[in-house]
Design an enzyme around this catalytic site. Structure first.
Site, PDB file in Angstrom:
ATOM      1  N   GLU A  26       0.644   7.946  -6.584  1.00  0.00           N
ATOM      2  CA  GLU A  26       0.377   9.156  -5.814  1.00  0.00           C
ATOM      3  C   GLU A  26       1.592   9.450  -4.962  1.00  0.00           C
ATOM      4  OE1 GLU A  26      -2.579   8.769  -2.675  1.00  0.00           O
ATOM      5  OE2 GLU A  26      -2.846  10.931  -2.499  1.00  0.00           O
ATOM      6  N   HIS A  83       0.506   3.686   0.968  1.00  0.00           N
ATOM      7  CA  HIS A  83      -0.799   3.003   0.981  1.00  0.00           C
ATOM      8  C   HIS A  83      -1.203   2.648  -0.439  1.00  0.00           C
ATOM      9  CE1 HIS A  83      -2.035   7.223   0.088  1.00  0.00           C
ATOM     10  NE2 HIS A  83      -2.917   6.626  -0.682  1.00  0.00           N
TER      11      HIS A  83
END
Lengths: 96, 302
Positions: free
Chosen positions: B260, B148
């Site tokens: 991330e 994402h």
């Protein structure tokens, strides 16, 4: 030629030493000097922006979006991308 | 039908060679192509030619994000739907970038460029006939998938409305002001993960991070070891999100783009009731253990 230089931070009267192949932020962090903010350490975010008032240095690749040419001419640098070439006097900036 | 997933992100980097080394050997993606000033990567379990493009520039940040749709004809349908919604659409012709077919391109109200595409060269993952669970010779963190991205913008509501109304994104979580009046952040999904895109209030056009998926908390710990071994700058070491319930590490690529690795979280379906957080609990929502946001997390953007 020296193998390290002295870096004086004008605001808090602190001083740290920086190797001739070390960036200012890494040296400051290693010596618990906390007045320079630690951001991305990649020349991209601008959190560690400082102004060099006196001394010679090399500035590595840094984002023009957060360090435009006009600021570079006034001695603004990103501490994470700045290698000293002499003793330095720096000022921690609040704007970035 | 419709958007299947976040298919790719294109980010600017300050030093192409350094970044190729980082994304190949520390993140552990597969370099699938390179051309003048650009490199293309895929994660090992992805079948399309690439999910990450890095492009050399004088400042870091997001060039575009792209969502893959199920059918080519849906490009025409979405072009019409976007124009009816009042959004200008451009065509990106086949061959603009390596291995890609045509795409449609538009701008979110937050100033970010979004593309939709179906056609991209399929290179496969090599694990389709009597396969082993993962390939040999993986390097670095080696996430299986792109997961994402989180972008910042001033009008979170307008971008959310567009994504939900035109593309049928679903909301998993949101952050609102204590009085409930204003939307400050939102997590949206088309897959069965808690988010394919998230938007948080902040300056327009900026990238907060993009994330790769990992299979377990143990993989998160191992990823942190790999980052430390390679002297990568951490933003936030391994912890849990209150929002999404996922486990996470935030860190920076060599140009200051935040990355991330994300694992877990719940599995939402289309009828999922969104979770609401009030602004005063945002620290706990983002970092469940420390319950506060560090200054770097909120201000270091590219």
């Amino acid at each position: 030629m020296a193998d390290q230089y002295r870096v004086r931070v004008t605001e808090d009267e602190t001083e740290f030493v920086c190797g001739t192949h070390q960036d200012l932020l890494a040296a400051a962090v290693a010596q618990q000097v906390r007045s320079i903010k630690r951001g991305c350490r990649g020349g991209g975010c601008g959190m560690c922006k400082v102004q060099v008032l006196d001394g010679a240095y090399d500035l590595g690749k840094s984002s023009v979006a957060i360090l435009p040419p006009a600021e570079r001419e006034q001695g603004y640098v990103l501490a994470c991308k700045t290698i000293p070439k002499s003793d330095l006097k720096i000022r921690v900036t609040t704007e970035s | 039908m419709g958007i299947m997933r976040l298919g790719r992100v294109e980010v600017r980097v300050l030093d192409l060679e350094k970044s190729i080394d980082y994304y190949s050997n520390v993140i552990g993606l597969q370099l699938t192509a390179r051309e003048n000033g650009r490199a293309y990567f895929k994660a090992w379990d992805e079948e399309d030619h690439h999910s990450l493009i890095i492009t050399e520039a004088d400042h870091p940040g997001l060039v575009h994000m792209a969502f893959k749709v199920r059918f080519e004809r849906e490009l025409d349908e979405y072009e019409k739907a976007l124009e009816q919604y009042g959004v200008r659409v451009n065509r990106v012709s086949k061959g603009t970038r390596i291995a890609e077919g045509q795409a449609i391109r538009f701008e979110l109200p937050t100033g970010h460029l979004v593309e939709l595409y179906h056609d991209i060269e399929r290179v496969g993952n090599g694990l389709k006939l009597n396969p082993d669970p993962y390939p040999e010779n993986l390097k670095g963190i080696a996430p299986p998938l792109l997961d994402h991205l989180l972008i910042t913008g001033e009008d979170v509501q307008a971008a959310t409305d567009l994504l939900m109304k035109v593309f049928d994104f679903h909301m998993s979580e949101r952050v609102v002001t204590v009085d409930g009046e204003q939307l400050l952040a939102v997590w949206l999904f088309r897959t069965n993960t808690p988010h394919d895109i998230a938007i948080i209030k902040g300056p327009n056009g900026k990238l907060h991070h993009f994330a790769f998926n990992l299979g377990s908390w143990n993989d998160i710990l191992r990823a942190a070891d790999c980052l430390a071994k390679n002297n990568v700058a951490f933003d936030v070491p391994p912890t849990r999100h209150g929002i999404t319930r996922g486990t996470t590490i935030y860190f920076f690529d060599p140009s200051g783009n935040r990355n991330e690795v994300f694992s877990g979280g719940y599995i939402p379906h289309e009828d999922f009731t969104p979770v609401t957080w009030t602004e005063d609990q945002l620290g706990r929502g983002i970092f469940y253990h420390m319950r506060e946001l560090n200054e770097r997390f909120t201000t270091a953007l590219t």
